[in-house]
Design a protein around this motif. Sequence first.
Motif, PDB file in Angstrom:
ATOM      1  N   PHE A   1       9.207  -2.485  -9.947  1.00  0.00           N
ATOM      2  CA  PHE A   1       9.190  -3.392  -8.803  1.00  0.00           C
ATOM      3  C   PHE A   1      10.611  -3.753  -8.374  1.00  0.00           C
ATOM      4  N   THR A   2      11.500  -3.978  -9.346  1.00  0.00           N
ATOM      5  CA  THR A   2      12.867  -4.340  -8.974  1.00  0.00           C
ATOM      6  C   THR A   2      13.609  -3.131  -8.399  1.00  0.00           C
ATOM      7  N   VAL A   3      13.271  -1.927  -8.862  1.00  0.00           N
ATOM      8  CA  VAL A   3      13.873  -0.740  -8.250  1.00  0.00           C
ATOM      9  C   VAL A   3      13.418  -0.640  -6.791  1.00  0.00           C
ATOM     10  N   LEU A   4      12.148  -0.966  -6.551  1.00  0.00           N
ATOM     11  CA  LEU A   4      11.634  -0.944  -5.174  1.00  0.00           C
ATOM     12  C   LEU A   4      12.422  -1.924  -4.294  1.00  0.00           C
ATOM     13  N   CYS A   5      12.544  -3.168  -4.774  1.00  0.00           N
ATOM     14  CA  CYS A   5      13.184  -4.198  -3.948  1.00  0.00           C
ATOM     15  C   CYS A   5      14.695  -4.012  -3.860  1.00  0.00           C
ATOM     16  N   GLY A   6      15.310  -3.542  -4.946  1.00  0.00           N
ATOM     17  CA  GLY A   6      16.763  -3.464  -4.985  1.00  0.00           C
ATOM     18  C   GLY A   6      17.324  -2.193  -4.378  1.00  0.00           C
ATOM     19  N   ALA A   7      16.608  -1.080  -4.495  1.00  0.00           N
ATOM     20  CA  ALA A   7      17.172   0.192  -4.041  1.00  0.00           C
ATOM     21  C   ALA A   7      16.350   0.867  -2.946  1.00  0.00           C
ATOM     22  N   VAL A   8      15.024   0.909  -3.110  1.00  0.00           N
ATOM     23  CA  VAL A   8      14.212   1.694  -2.170  1.00  0.00           C
ATOM     24  C   VAL A   8      14.121   1.004  -0.813  1.00  0.00           C
ATOM     25  N   ILE A   9      13.751  -0.279  -0.817  1.00  0.00           N
ATOM     26  CA  ILE A   9      13.550  -0.975   0.462  1.00  0.00           C
ATOM     27  C   ILE A   9      14.859  -1.086   1.265  1.00  0.00           C
ATOM     28  N   PRO A  10      15.988  -1.489   0.639  1.00  0.00           N
ATOM     29  CA  PRO A  10      17.219  -1.531   1.445  1.00  0.00           C
ATOM     30  C   PRO A  10      17.539  -0.184   2.097  1.00  0.00           C
ATOM     31  N   ASP A  11      17.298   0.882   1.356  1.00  0.00           N
ATOM     32  CA  ASP A  11      17.607   2.199   1.889  1.00  0.00           C
ATOM     33  C   ASP A  11      16.646   2.602   3.005  1.00  0.00           C
ATOM     34  N   ALA A  12      15.392   2.181   2.900  1.00  0.00           N
ATOM     35  CA  ALA A  12      14.379   2.600   3.871  1.00  0.00           C
ATOM     36  C   ALA A  12      14.291   1.633   5.056  1.00  0.00           C
TER      37      ALA A  12
ATOM     38  N   VAL B   1       7.859   6.893  -6.450  1.00  0.00           N
ATOM     39  CA  VAL B   1       8.244   5.488  -6.377  1.00  0.00           C
ATOM     40  C   VAL B   1       7.100   4.628  -6.913  1.00  0.00           C
ATOM     41  N   THR B   2       5.877   5.108  -6.753  1.00  0.00           N
ATOM     42  CA  THR B   2       4.686   4.365  -7.134  1.00  0.00           C
ATOM     43  C   THR B   2       4.677   4.034  -8.630  1.00  0.00           C
ATOM     44  N   PRO B   3       4.180   2.851  -8.975  1.00  0.00           N
ATOM     45  CA  PRO B   3       4.020   2.538 -10.393  1.00  0.00           C
ATOM     46  C   PRO B   3       2.761   3.198 -10.973  1.00  0.00           C
ATOM     47  N   LEU B   4       1.897   3.708 -10.111  1.00  0.00           N
ATOM     48  CA  LEU B   4       0.701   4.397 -10.591  1.00  0.00           C
ATOM     49  C   LEU B   4       1.043   5.871 -10.737  1.00  0.00           C
ATOM     50  N   ALA B   5       0.570   6.484 -11.805  1.00  0.00           N
ATOM     51  CA  ALA B   5       0.879   7.897 -11.955  1.00  0.00           C
ATOM     52  C   ALA B   5      -0.087   8.728 -11.131  1.00  0.00           C
ATOM     53  N   ALA B   6      -1.363   8.625 -11.455  1.00  0.00           N
ATOM     54  CA  ALA B   6      -2.344   9.501 -10.824  1.00  0.00           C
ATOM     55  C   ALA B   6      -3.102   8.809  -9.699  1.00  0.00           C
ATOM     56  N   GLY B   7      -3.098   7.475  -9.700  1.00  0.00           N
ATOM     57  CA  GLY B   7      -3.927   6.744  -8.739  1.00  0.00           C
ATOM     58  C   GLY B   7      -3.385   6.708  -7.324  1.00  0.00           C
TER      59      GLY B   7
ATOM     60  N   ILE C   1       0.841  -1.202   0.000  1.00  0.00           N
ATOM     61  CA  ILE C   1       0.000   0.000   0.000  1.00  0.00           C
ATOM     62  C   ILE C   1       0.878   1.255   0.000  1.00  0.00           C
ATOM     63  N   ALA C   2       1.945   1.232   0.816  1.00  0.00           N
ATOM     64  CA  ALA C   2       2.858   2.376   0.854  1.00  0.00           C
ATOM     65  C   ALA C   2       3.514   2.572  -0.513  1.00  0.00           C
ATOM     66  N   TRP C   3       3.875   1.454  -1.151  1.00  0.00           N
ATOM     67  CA  TRP C   3       4.505   1.546  -2.479  1.00  0.00           C
ATOM     68  C   TRP C   3       3.559   2.233  -3.462  1.00  0.00           C
ATOM     69  N   MET C   4       2.290   1.815  -3.428  1.00  0.00           N
ATOM     70  CA  MET C   4       1.314   2.408  -4.347  1.00  0.00           C
ATOM     71  C   MET C   4       1.132   3.897  -4.097  1.00  0.00           C
TER      72      MET C   4
ATOM     73  N   GLU D   1       6.436   7.541   3.510  1.00  0.00           N
ATOM     74  CA  GLU D   1       7.357   8.671   3.674  1.00  0.00           C
ATOM     75  C   GLU D   1       8.809   8.207   3.590  1.00  0.00           C
ATOM     76  N   ALA D   2       9.104   7.047   4.187  1.00  0.00           N
ATOM     77  CA  ALA D   2      10.471   6.531   4.114  1.00  0.00           C
ATOM     78  C   ALA D   2      10.842   6.209   2.668  1.00  0.00           C
ATOM     79  N   MET D   3       9.885   5.677   1.911  1.00  0.00           N
ATOM     80  CA  MET D   3      10.167   5.370   0.499  1.00  0.00           C
ATOM     81  C   MET D   3      10.407   6.654  -0.293  1.00  0.00           C
ATOM     82  N   GLU D   4       9.633   7.685   0.017  1.00  0.00           N
ATOM     83  CA  GLU D   4       9.819   8.954  -0.695  1.00  0.00           C
ATOM     84  C   GLU D   4      11.171   9.581  -0.367  1.00  0.00           C
ATOM     85  N   ASP D   5      11.645   9.347   0.858  1.00  0.00           N
ATOM     86  CA  ASP D   5      12.924   9.929   1.275  1.00  0.00           C
ATOM     87  C   ASP D   5      14.134   9.095   0.868  1.00  0.00           C
ATOM     88  N   ALA D   6      13.908   7.912   0.314  1.00  0.00           N
ATOM     89  CA  ALA D   6      15.042   7.039  -0.027  1.00  0.00           C
ATOM     90  C   ALA D   6      15.921   7.729  -1.077  1.00  0.00           C
ATOM     91  N   ASP D   7      17.217   7.419  -0.998  1.00  0.00           N
ATOM     92  CA  ASP D   7      18.211   7.999  -1.899  1.00  0.00           C
ATOM     93  C   ASP D   7      17.774   7.842  -3.359  1.00  0.00           C
TER      94      ASP D   7
END
Lengths: 252, 270
Positions: free
Chosen positions: B187-198, B108-114, B100-103, B166-172
Amino acid sequence: MLQKSNLIRCENLAKSFGPDTAVLRGINLDIFEGECVALIGSNGAGKSTLLKSLIGLHPLTEGSVVTLGEEFNALPTGKQRQKIRRQIGFVFQNHGLVKRLTALSNVVHGMLGMTRGWRAVHQAIAPSEWREAGLSALNAVRLRDKAATRADQLSGGQSQRVAIARALVRNPRLIIADEPAASLDPVAGHEVMKQFSNLTKDNGITLVFTSHDMDHAARYADRIVALKAGKIYFDRPSHKVSKRDLQNVFQD
Amino acid sequence: MSSKTDPRSDTRIPRLSSLSALEFTVLIIVGAVVIVSINDVSPSPQRFVEGLPRMFKLVERMVPPNTDPQFLWRIFLRLVETFQIAIAGTAIGIALSIPIAWMSARGVTPLAAGAFVFKSFVSFFRTVPDLVWALIFVASVGLGAVAGTMTIIVDTIGFCGRFFAEAMEDADKEPQEALDAIGAGRFTVLCGAVIPDAMPSFINTGLFALEKAVRSSVVLGLVGAGGIGQELKVAFDLFQYQNASAIILAIFVIVLLMEHLTDRLRIRFS
Ligand SMILES: Nc1ncnc2c1ncn2[C@@H]1O[C@H](COP(=O)(O)OP(=O)(O)O)[C@@H](O)[C@H]1O
Ligand SMILES: [Mg+2]
């Protein structure tokens, strides 16, 4: 007319980020397979902007870029862009490593975008061929012993070499590198550049790199393209570039 | 330094900064609201003094707390249930919060407007108080621990959904751009870069969520959603004040233990 195949063709490329602030103007540039091209120019000349334009990281204001046979601006979906990008390695000026992951995980990331690339998100779940490829890429940049070290524990030069290994591991046709030696001291800078140009030559990878160091350009590139205030100032084989020419690039 | 200034010159600086007419009006209205409210709903001194002996009487009837082994065993089982509600609810809540946070995370979200739809859901979950959710779930799935667990899930999503995003938005941003440049998907950017950083922020938020869940699962029983609160309500309803005091002490110990534990874990992971 072309003997070697043409990997990148820019035609009349222009880029501005706002009204009347053209960063790049009228760029015509061809990059051929197997070349090692240095893009030089002083700070703010537009080098990074040009490199990012080559893989469609931002929309062009004018002109076209054809990379590996496809025009990025004409590609509507992310999937199609991904298909081209996965044949290219890109080394960012600030390296862009994930700080809290190990050097090996960061190198294995180079496999993201390949088929079933999700397994490259972390070395622990990567297929063993990819881990091996990651380790041998680290070996190639002489960092094998740092494989398990977290990226935020590496020195500037080590972190730069991890970023290079991440680009090499996918065995791309083309590597684009933004200031691969800028953050390093002169000795480390030469060492990294020498390794980098040898590795790409040995593996038949085309290399385009930027530099504001005339010495690096003259020593490691086959061809030098000089940018001055957003325009191409000259574009020649490096043996035909004199010291004088280089000095002119950096003078106002 | 100020040798040339007349020491009396500070009298020319007004002691109070002047108020505009609007500010003055607002101040008067706020003052009036506070006074009227105190007058209407807070205990008058008389009421307080009258209540005091009864309060002492209540405390008197509470001691000594009931220590009957059979009763204590029942309380222990209820405490275990309370913990289970808190742990199951937090675990499921955190697992649901990540997608839900990812969306809903900008950039970071894969949805543009949603993305705002998910943001609004999380806000809604957060702003409705947990006892209200408990009433809703008791009414829909019946009395007991299941309603409590559902309440904790919703509560955790309201909390973690926001702070994870918020942590995902603040990730490097630089590693994300680097992976995007080589053809990695969202999705791979989320798992590979965002989540480790957050991750440090996720762990911290998750531990707070657990602490919060233990506290709320204690009171959920008051409206019939399982756990120790149910025993407390029964004790008060049947005037078994010695039972009530034993339960209150047990709650005190358990919440204190939990806070200590999460503090230790926070230090361990930061
Ligand atoms: N995203 C951007 N938005 C606005 N201006 C930008 C952006 N990126 C670069 N520029 C501007 O473009 C110019 C060229 O920048 P850059 O390509 O980074 O130069 P170089 O890499 O040669 O030092 C600079 O003046 C910079 O301020
Ligand atoms: Mg630059």
